[in-house]
Design a protein around this motif. Structure first.
Motif: not given
Length: 76
Positions: A74-75, A41-44, A32-37, A65-70
């Motif tokens: 998702f944690s 994110s709902y798909l994830v 899933v690309t753009g997973a923070y969108g 784009r942002s590992k920290a935000k992701s």
């Protein structure tokens, strides 16, 4: 955890109960690309729901784009 939210949990159950052949995802790897969108994110979340509650064993690769935000989103 995101699934403690009753609205999100109900959404996941409604999506799962739709007439879509989700069984094809069992054991699959999904990128899933753009997973923070919002939509991605709902798909994830839904893929995680399938793993946690339905035993689908999907390998989820969420790219953003942002590992920290992701990691924060998702944690848990």
């Amino acid at each position: 955890m995101i699934f403690d939210n009753p609205i999100i949990r109900e959404d996941m159950e409604d999506i799962y109960s739709s007439n879509i052949p989700f069984d094809k995802l069992r054991g699959a790897s999904v990128l899933v690309t753009g997973a923070y969108g919002m939509l991605a994110s709902y798909l994830v979340y839904f893929l995680a729901y399938l793993n946690l509650y339905k035993g689908f064993d999907i390998r989820i690769i969420a790219n953003g784009r942002s590992k920290a935000k992701s990691e924060k989103r998702f944690s848990g």
